[in-house]
Design a protein around this motif. Structure first.
Motif, PDB file in Angstrom:
ATOM      1  N   MET A   1       0.851  -1.171   0.000  1.00 21.55           N
ATOM      2  CA  MET A   1       0.000   0.000   0.000  1.00 21.55           C
ATOM      3  C   MET A   1       0.898   1.235   0.000  1.00 21.55           C
ATOM      4  N   SER A   2       0.737   2.082  -0.982  1.00 19.01           N
ATOM      5  CA  SER A   2       1.565   3.278  -1.081  1.00 19.01           C
ATOM      6  C   SER A   2       1.109   4.335  -0.084  1.00 19.01           C
ATOM      7  N   LYS A   3       2.079   5.094   0.403  1.00 22.99           N
ATOM      8  CA  LYS A   3       1.782   6.174   1.355  1.00 22.99           C
ATOM      9  C   LYS A   3       1.161   7.331   0.593  1.00 22.99           C
ATOM     10  N   LEU A   4       0.068   7.835   1.119  1.00 26.61           N
ATOM     11  CA  LEU A   4      -0.594   8.965   0.485  1.00 26.61           C
ATOM     12  C   LEU A   4       0.176  10.249   0.761  1.00 26.61           C
ATOM     13  N   GLN A   5       0.168  11.123  -0.213  1.00 24.55           N
ATOM     14  CA  GLN A   5       0.846  12.410  -0.111  1.00 24.55           C
ATOM     15  C   GLN A   5      -0.193  13.506   0.108  1.00 24.55           C
ATOM     16  N   ALA A   6       0.268  14.654   0.552  1.00 26.92           N
ATOM     17  CA  ALA A   6      -0.624  15.802   0.756  1.00 26.92           C
ATOM     18  C   ALA A   6      -1.334  16.164  -0.546  1.00 26.92           C
ATOM     19  N   THR A   7      -0.660  15.980  -1.675  1.00 28.62           N
ATOM     20  CA  THR A   7      -1.274  16.312  -2.967  1.00 28.62           C
ATOM     21  C   THR A   7      -2.466  15.406  -3.276  1.00 28.62           C
ATOM     22  N   ASP A   8      -2.438  14.168  -2.768  1.00 32.59           N
ATOM     23  CA  ASP A   8      -3.572  13.265  -2.976  1.00 32.59           C
ATOM     24  C   ASP A   8      -4.818  13.797  -2.274  1.00 32.59           C
ATOM     25  N   TYR A   9      -4.647  14.296  -1.062  1.00 33.48           N
ATOM     26  CA  TYR A   9      -5.771  14.860  -0.322  1.00 33.48           C
ATOM     27  C   TYR A   9      -6.264  16.139  -0.992  1.00 33.48           C
ATOM     28  N   LEU A  10      -5.342  16.956  -1.443  1.00 32.72           N
ATOM     29  CA  LEU A  10      -5.720  18.216  -2.089  1.00 32.72           C
ATOM     30  C   LEU A  10      -6.438  17.968  -3.415  1.00 32.72           C
ATOM     31  N   GLU A  11      -6.036  16.920  -4.120  1.00 36.79           N
ATOM     32  CA  GLU A  11      -6.722  16.552  -5.366  1.00 36.79           C
ATOM     33  C   GLU A  11      -8.173  16.154  -5.082  1.00 36.79           C
ATOM     34  N   LEU A  12      -8.382  15.433  -3.990  1.00 32.47           N
ATOM     35  CA  LEU A  12      -9.732  15.041  -3.608  1.00 32.47           C
ATOM     36  C   LEU A  12     -10.583  16.269  -3.286  1.00 32.47           C
ATOM     37  N   ILE A  13     -10.009  17.232  -2.581  1.00 33.32           N
ATOM     38  CA  ILE A  13     -10.721  18.471  -2.253  1.00 33.32           C
ATOM     39  C   ILE A  13     -11.075  19.232  -3.524  1.00 33.32           C
ATOM     40  N   LYS A  14     -10.147  19.277  -4.457  1.00 30.29           N
ATOM     41  CA  LYS A  14     -10.380  19.988  -5.724  1.00 30.29           C
ATOM     42  C   LYS A  14     -11.505  19.314  -6.519  1.00 30.29           C
ATOM     43  N   LYS A  15     -11.496  17.990  -6.573  1.00 30.77           N
ATOM     44  CA  LYS A  15     -12.553  17.270  -7.275  1.00 30.77           C
ATOM     45  C   LYS A  15     -13.907  17.490  -6.602  1.00 30.77           C
ATOM     46  N   TYR A  16     -13.911  17.543  -5.281  1.00 25.97           N
ATOM     47  CA  TYR A  16     -15.154  17.801  -4.557  1.00 25.97           C
ATOM     48  C   TYR A  16     -15.673  19.195  -4.903  1.00 25.97           C
TER      49      TYR A  16
END
Length: 163
Positions: free
Chosen positions: A1-16
């Motif tokens: 399982m790859s470690k999530l990066q801050a950019t992954d969370y920010l991408e989710l916020i942007k898509k929302y």
């Protein structure tokens, strides 16, 4: 399982943020985080992201998106709750509850915070990501929330006196 990066969370916020008002409302109406797993909007939101293989963790994150704003270098959630006048009694309801009621109680607290809480999502989402995964991880997340709640005032006082 790859470690999530801050950019992954920010991408989710942007898509929302790009969702229509109706789609956002369908997420907001869900009673529990796990209920999102029967919501097509949820799957469209996480499609093509790192969260597509982490469904239950993604549901916990998306469950809070309507009620928390991202602010780079924002405060930790416990500090925000303290600043907004949330009582320690209400915080104890969250900490003493079992999953999934603990998340429901936390969401209710955030619904009361107006304007919605400005938190650093990279910190908040990491806490939510592991919340409920195991009893030990949930307890660690709850301890972190309490530490941030109680110690935020003393940190702010220290910063003021040091200046």
């Amino acid at each position: 399982m790859s470690k999530l990066q801050a950019t992954d969370y920010l991408e989710l916020i942007k898509k929302y943020g790009a969702l229509s008002n109706g789609e956002k409302a369908s997420i907001r109406r869900e009673v529990e985080a796990d209920d999102l797993q029967t919501n097509p909007v949820f799957y469209r939101l996480i499609q093509g992201t790192e969260f597509a293989n982490k469904i239950s963790q993604a549901a916990r994150l998306v469950y809070f998106l309507p009620f928390v704003q991202h602010k780079a270098e924002g405060k930790k959630l416990g500090a925000v709750l303290k600043d907004k006048g949330i009582s320690e009694r209400r915080l104890f309801l969250v900490v003493r509850s079992e999953y999934p009621n603990d998340l429901t109680q936390l969401r209710r607290l955030l619904q009361q915070v107006k304007p919605y809480a400005d938190v650093d999502w990279s910190v908040f989402s990491e806490m939510l990501f592991w919340w409920g995964k195991t009893k030990e991880k949930s307890e660690a997340s709850k301890r972190r929330l309490m530490q941030d709640f109680y110690l935020s005032a003393s940190r702010q006082a220290q910063e003021t006196t040091e200046v």
